[in-house]
Design an enzyme around this catalytic site. Structure first.
Site, PDB file in Angstrom:
ATOM      1  N   GLU A   1      38.729 -44.355  49.716  1.00 16.55           N
ATOM      2  CA  GLU A   1      38.718 -45.363  48.646  1.00 16.55           C
ATOM      3  C   GLU A   1      39.578 -46.569  48.976  1.00 16.55           C
ATOM      4  O   GLU A   1      39.265 -47.690  48.574  1.00 16.55           O
ATOM      5  CB  GLU A   1      39.189 -44.728  47.330  1.00 16.55           C
ATOM      6  CG  GLU A   1      38.225 -43.705  46.748  1.00 16.55           C
ATOM      7  CD  GLU A   1      38.290 -42.342  47.444  1.00 16.55           C
ATOM      8  OE1 GLU A   1      39.233 -42.130  48.244  1.00 16.55           O
ATOM      9  OE2 GLU A   1      37.408 -41.506  47.214  1.00 16.55           O
TER      10      GLU A   1
ATOM     11  N   HIS B   1      38.622 -35.304  38.502  1.00 19.79           N
ATOM     12  CA  HIS B   1      37.413 -36.123  38.425  1.00 19.79           C
ATOM     13  C   HIS B   1      37.272 -36.786  37.047  1.00 19.79           C
ATOM     14  O   HIS B   1      36.415 -37.637  36.858  1.00 19.79           O
ATOM     15  CB  HIS B   1      36.152 -35.296  38.683  1.00 19.79           C
ATOM     16  CG  HIS B   1      35.972 -34.889  40.124  1.00 19.79           C
ATOM     17  ND1 HIS B   1      36.743 -33.938  40.719  1.00 19.79           N
ATOM     18  CD2 HIS B   1      35.108 -35.325  41.069  1.00 19.79           C
ATOM     19  CE1 HIS B   1      36.361 -33.781  41.984  1.00 19.79           C
ATOM     20  NE2 HIS B   1      35.380 -34.619  42.231  1.00 19.79           N
TER      21      HIS B   1
END
Lengths: 318, 320
Positions: free
Chosen positions: A54, A123
């Site tokens: 990321e 998540h």
């Protein structure tokens, strides 16, 4: 009016903006795999898979945005934004200011969050308020398929870094989306149901809980006004101040933790600027100061539901 | 102003190194006198910066970090505007909002300077992607240190640049020190350039205290990036002869190591070579040093006369 899911609405917005502007490109974790129709139309240079990394995805987007491209990046789940914080917050959010205005960062970051898939706290973490607190960034969290499309188109056209949060429980819920060019401006809340007794202010999935609650409250003789914020930064202060002047009662609802959440900012602004209009204390409904559980009943109980909103609104209007 | 990229004369390189040294010494003196905020210098690393920048073309772009003086000055930045920036003044390149740590000068192609260690590594891939996708000719030169090479983003950046075939010349200025810690305590292996091979790219280490050797290695590396469109990892082996941040008593530095590196000072070496070979008579060398000092005196006067920004600048340039 055609019916699309938010997943499809996002795809439609990407395709239209990529057609309109050759500098728009999209990359991220599995983007080319999931959006093969975009690969077919625009080619592999503009629709790219990336490593599961990321930081470099966001940094690459920031560097590209400052030098002539308009990237949209998909970082999958909001907790993964932790790996991209430096690039989004320190680079995209600050280097315009630090450089005395030499650079702009027209980039959009997509990230999913919220209960619904039982994936647990790494998540599922509604961390949108972190980015509201970071200068130079804009933050969106739509609740309808039409807004997913219209807000994403505006975000791509905006010259600033935009965080676009996707409530994953909404991702495959179909909704009507206007035909043709449909652009929703950033920073504009939407009154979904007018009312005079209490303001229910929310964003994302809990907007639908507010609408269901308003229906039940109407049966009890309480006319609730439901407002979808849509944009958390810039914040449509006029929309909620106007509503509170009318109703005198405010209930702010979100799935994110109450502590230092967006609701806290709104409550503070209303207390500062509309205190004389208040006929009851401001109430915030939000998640606890705890990671979200994977276990279904715990996951679902994290977000305020219609019953909790009805109970709080009835208590306010007593 | 056009970047100065076609310099070949070592005397000119020496003059640039002298300018960098005098500029940073002026900042150190200013900070001792309480007139200039403390900063990170690159004293001792002048050849590494000047040599690489001299090898770049005018349309190449530079990303750098908090030890940026050589990169900025060799690229043609005005020392007066740089000092104004360091002192937080209105005429600084970033309107005084950067200070010393993250000075960008877009008109010279010095882009997105970040003081977050490794920040430039994460941004360089995006700048290079723009160059490639928009069909622009310049390559991207990304300067970082051995400290940044120990950040996770070093791996992420080199991996993606190699996979996507991005035109980036990575330059690791291995100055032996990572803030207050010697690199021996924090990393395995001597050389960062050894890490190129796992990414399927080429790398090399050059004596970073010899400006001609640096220039020659950088010319070859930049040409390789330009012709292949692939990244290259060049390590300049050098030494940070002052502390991490001014003021710094360097009590943590081994005096023997410090002395050994001072004996290899890049400016003294270049000057000696020029004088010994007769290309620069000693009196001309002295005149060169005098000219540089006069430039810095004038630059300091300019910076000192520049006003502070108006307070409303506190909230401008936040959003586009």
């Amino acid at each position: 009016m055609p019916t699309l899911t938010p997943f499809e609405a996002i795809g439609a917005a990407l395709a239209e903006e990529m057609r309109r502007d050759p500098t728009v490109l999209v990359f991220g974790e599995g983007v080319a795999t999931k959006r093969h129709d975009l690969v077919d139309e625009f080619g592999p240079a503009r629709v790219r898979n990336t490593p599961l990394a990321e930081g470099i995805i966001a940094g690459t987007a920031a560097g590209a945005a400052a030098t002539g491209l308009r990237p949209v990046i998909d970082l999958l789940f909001a907790p993964f934004l932790c790996y991209a914080m430096d690039e989004l917050v320190n680079s995209a959010g600050k280097l315009r200011f630090i450089s005395g205005g030499q650079f702009a960062f027209p980039l959009v970051t997509l990230a999913m969050t919220g209960g619904g898939w039982g994936v647990g706290a790494q998540h599922n973490h509604n961390n949108e308020a972190w980015f509201v607190h970071s200068p130079g960034l804009k933050v969106l969290m739509p609740s309808s398929a039409a807004d997913f499309k219209g807000l994403l188109k505006s975000a791509i056209r905006d010259d600033n870094p935009v965080l676009f949060f996707i409530d994953l429980a909404l991702l495959h819920q179909p909704g009507e989306v206007p035909d043709g060019e449909h652009v929703v401006p950033l920073g504009k809340a939407k009154v979904l149901r007018p009312g005079s007794d209490v303001t229910l202010l929310s964003y994302g999935k809990t907007v639908h809980a507010c609408l269901a609650a308003a229906e039940q409250l109407a049966a009890a003789g309480i006319v609730a006004e439901v407002i979808d914020l849509r944009s958390l930064k810039p914040l449509d202060e006029a929309a909620f101040l106007t509503s509170v002047h009318k109703t005198g009662r405010l209930l702010v609802v979100h799935e994110a933790a109450r502590i230092a959440g967006v609701g806290a900012e709104i409550a503070a602004q209303v207390a500062e600027r509309a205190f004389a209009s208040l006929r009851a204390p401001i109430v915030r409904l939000g998640g606890p100061d705890a990671p979200a559980a994977a276990s279904h009943p715990l996951e679902q109980a994290f977000a305020p539901d219609a019953a909790a909103i009805v109970a709080a609104a009835r208590s306010l209007c007593r | 102003m056009k970047p100065k990229s076609q310099i070949v004369d070592e005397t000119t390189l020496l003059e640039q190194m002298l300018l960098v040294r005098a500029y940073e010494e002026a900042i150190v003196a200013g900070s001792v006198a309480g007139k200039v905020p403390g900063t990170c210098t690159s004293v001792g690393q002048e050849a590494a910066g000047v040599g690489v920048v001299s090898a770049l073309a005018g349309d190449d772009l530079i990303l750098t970090n908090h030890r940026s003086a050589a990169h900025l000055l060799a690229r043609g930045a005005d020392p007066g505007r740089l000092l104004a920036e360091v002192m937080g003044r209105r005429d600084g390149y970033c309107k005084g909002k950067s200070g010393s740590l993250h000075i960008s000068v877009r008109e010279l192609g010095v882009m997105l300077t970040s003081t977050i260690v490794g920040g430039e590594l994460s941004l360089a891939t995006g700048v290079a992607l723009s160059q490639k996708m928009l069909g622009r000719p310049g390559i991207v030169a990304c300067f970082f240190g051995d400290g940044a090479a120990c950040e996770g983003v070093f791996h992420e950046s080199l991996n993606l640049a190699s996979v996507w075939q991005l035109p980036i010349l990575y330059i690791c200025e291995n100055n032996q020190w990572q803030a207050f810690v010697h690199r021996r305590e924090t990393m395995k292996g001597e050389h960062i350039s050894e890490r190129a091979a796992p990414y399927g790219i080429d790398g090399a280490t050059v004596d970073g205290n010899d400006v001609l050797a640096v220039r020659s290695a950088a010319l070859a590396a930049a040409e390789g990036v330009r012709s292949s469109g692939r990244p290259f990892l060049l390590e300049t082996w050098t030494y940070r002869s002052r502390g991490h941040f001014e003021p710094d008593d360097q009590a943590y530095v081994d005096p023997a190591e410090h002395a050994a590196w001072l004996a290899r000072d890049p400016i003294a070496r270049s000057r000696q070579r020029l004088v010994d070979s007769g290309r620069l008579p000693p009196e001309e060398a002295a005149a060169l040093e005098r000219r540089v000092r006069e430039r810095i005196v004038a630059a300091l006067a300019f910076a000192d006369a520049s006003p502070f920004p108006a307070l409303d600048e506190m909230t401008t340039d936040v959003y586009a």
